[in-house]
Enzyme design. Structure first.
Site, PDB file in Angstrom:
ATOM      1  N   MET A 135       6.490  80.796  28.858  1.00  0.00           N
ATOM      2  CA  MET A 135       6.650  79.348  28.730  1.00  0.00           C
ATOM      3  C   MET A 135       8.114  78.932  28.631  1.00  0.00           C
ATOM      4  SD  MET A 135       5.188  78.937  24.826  1.00  0.00           S
ATOM      5  CE  MET A 135       3.745  79.915  25.243  1.00  0.00           C
ATOM      6  N   CYS A 136       8.347  77.652  28.934  1.00  0.00           N
ATOM      7  CA  CYS A 136       9.680  77.061  28.843  1.00  0.00           C
ATOM      8  C   CYS A 136      10.624  77.766  29.819  1.00  0.00           C
ATOM      9  CB  CYS A 136      10.159  77.128  27.397  1.00  0.00           C
ATOM     10  SG  CYS A 136      11.631  76.143  27.035  1.00  0.00           S
ATOM     11  N   ILE A 137      11.700  78.377  29.340  1.00  0.00           N
ATOM     12  CA  ILE A 137      12.655  79.061  30.207  1.00  0.00           C
ATOM     13  C   ILE A 137      12.288  80.533  30.427  1.00  0.00           C
ATOM     14  CG2 ILE A 137      14.241  79.783  28.380  1.00  0.00           C
ATOM     15  CD1 ILE A 137      15.152  78.427  31.923  1.00  0.00           C
ATOM     16  N   PRO A 139       9.913  81.910  32.056  1.00  0.00           N
ATOM     17  CA  PRO A 139       9.579  82.280  33.429  1.00  0.00           C
ATOM     18  C   PRO A 139      10.788  82.667  34.285  1.00  0.00           C
ATOM     19  CG  PRO A 139       8.277  80.391  32.767  1.00  0.00           C
ATOM     20  CD  PRO A 139       9.293  80.617  31.683  1.00  0.00           C
ATOM     21  N   THR A 190       4.014  77.620  31.826  1.00  0.00           N
ATOM     22  CA  THR A 190       3.960  76.194  31.493  1.00  0.00           C
ATOM     23  C   THR A 190       5.349  75.730  31.074  1.00  0.00           C
ATOM     24  OG1 THR A 190       2.687  74.499  30.284  1.00  0.00           O
ATOM     25  CG2 THR A 190       3.377  76.433  29.031  1.00  0.00           C
TER      26      THR A 190
END
Length: 222
Positions: A135-137, A139, A190
């Site tokens: 999630m967030c950064i 990925p 996400t």
């Protein structure tokens, strides 16, 4: 039978460690869904320490594992102790720690590397065909874990998406309350606080991610 999920934390605090809201929402949702959770973190120094009140750097050093213990209430282990065979899924919350401590994305962008112990564990989940949630950064590490062609999201930030593309990932734009799934790899991502303007907005996507990751663990039994 309850599922066992490994969660990798990257410190404590949005600017230099794991995003606390994202981490707690993740742990809460996993508990609500009856999953057994073990938190892990690399036993390494943080890239730097920031004053979260002023945003300024502080003249001190902190350890990622020790700081992660703040979120995990002491129940966190060195990531080198994690064995993929003991878990059904892996989830990594965001925060700048994912781009500074778990990887070098914050400083090196598309030329980044992932911390060796974290990469080894994440690759083990990928190779075992077990679901992973980022999630967030976080990925930003997807292409390093899965190789070229992996589909993921960080929301809609053009520059960050371009960097992911240079690394070989296929970026899909995503609303804050939704998820992007790469079915072939069982990867769920996400945007969370890449887009969220409130804790409830962050929770809307994170809860979907956790729910989907857990659903994918049941697919293995069909």
């Amino acid at each position: 039978m309850s599922k066992k999920v490994a969660v990798i934390l990257s410190g404590c605090g949005v600017f230099d460690g794991a995003e606390i809201h994202e981490s707690v929402i993740t742990l809460l949702r996993l508990d609500q869904r009856g999953a057994q959770v073990q938190c892990f973190a690399p036993d390494i120094p943080q890239m730097h320490v920031l004053n979260h009140l002023t945003g300024e750097a502080m003249p001190e050093t902190r350890n990622v594992l020790v700081e992660s213990a703040r979120i995990a209430r002491g129940q966190v282990k060195d990531v080198r102790e994690a064995n993929v065979d003991d878990f059904d899924a892996l989830i990594i919350p965001g925060g700048f720690g994912a781009a500074k401590n778990l990887s070098s994305f914050a400083t090196e962008g598309a030329a980044c590397s992932v911390q060796a112990d974290v990469l080894a564990l994440a690759e083990a989940f990928a190779e075992a065909g077990k679901p992973v949630g980022l999630m967030c950064i976080a990925p930003a590490m997807a292409a390093k874990i899965y190789g070229p062609g992996v589909t993921c999201t960080i929301g809609n930030d053009a520059d960050t998406a371009a960097a992911l593309g240079k690394m070989g990932a296929t970026h899909a734009e995503c609303a804050v309350d939704d998820i992007i799934e790469d079915p072939a790899r069982k990867l769920v991502t996400t945007p969370a606080y890449m887009l969220a303007q409130s804790i409830s907005q962050a929770a809307s996507g994170i809860n979907k991610l956790v729910d989907r990751v857990l659903e994918l663990t049941h697919q293995d039994q069909q």
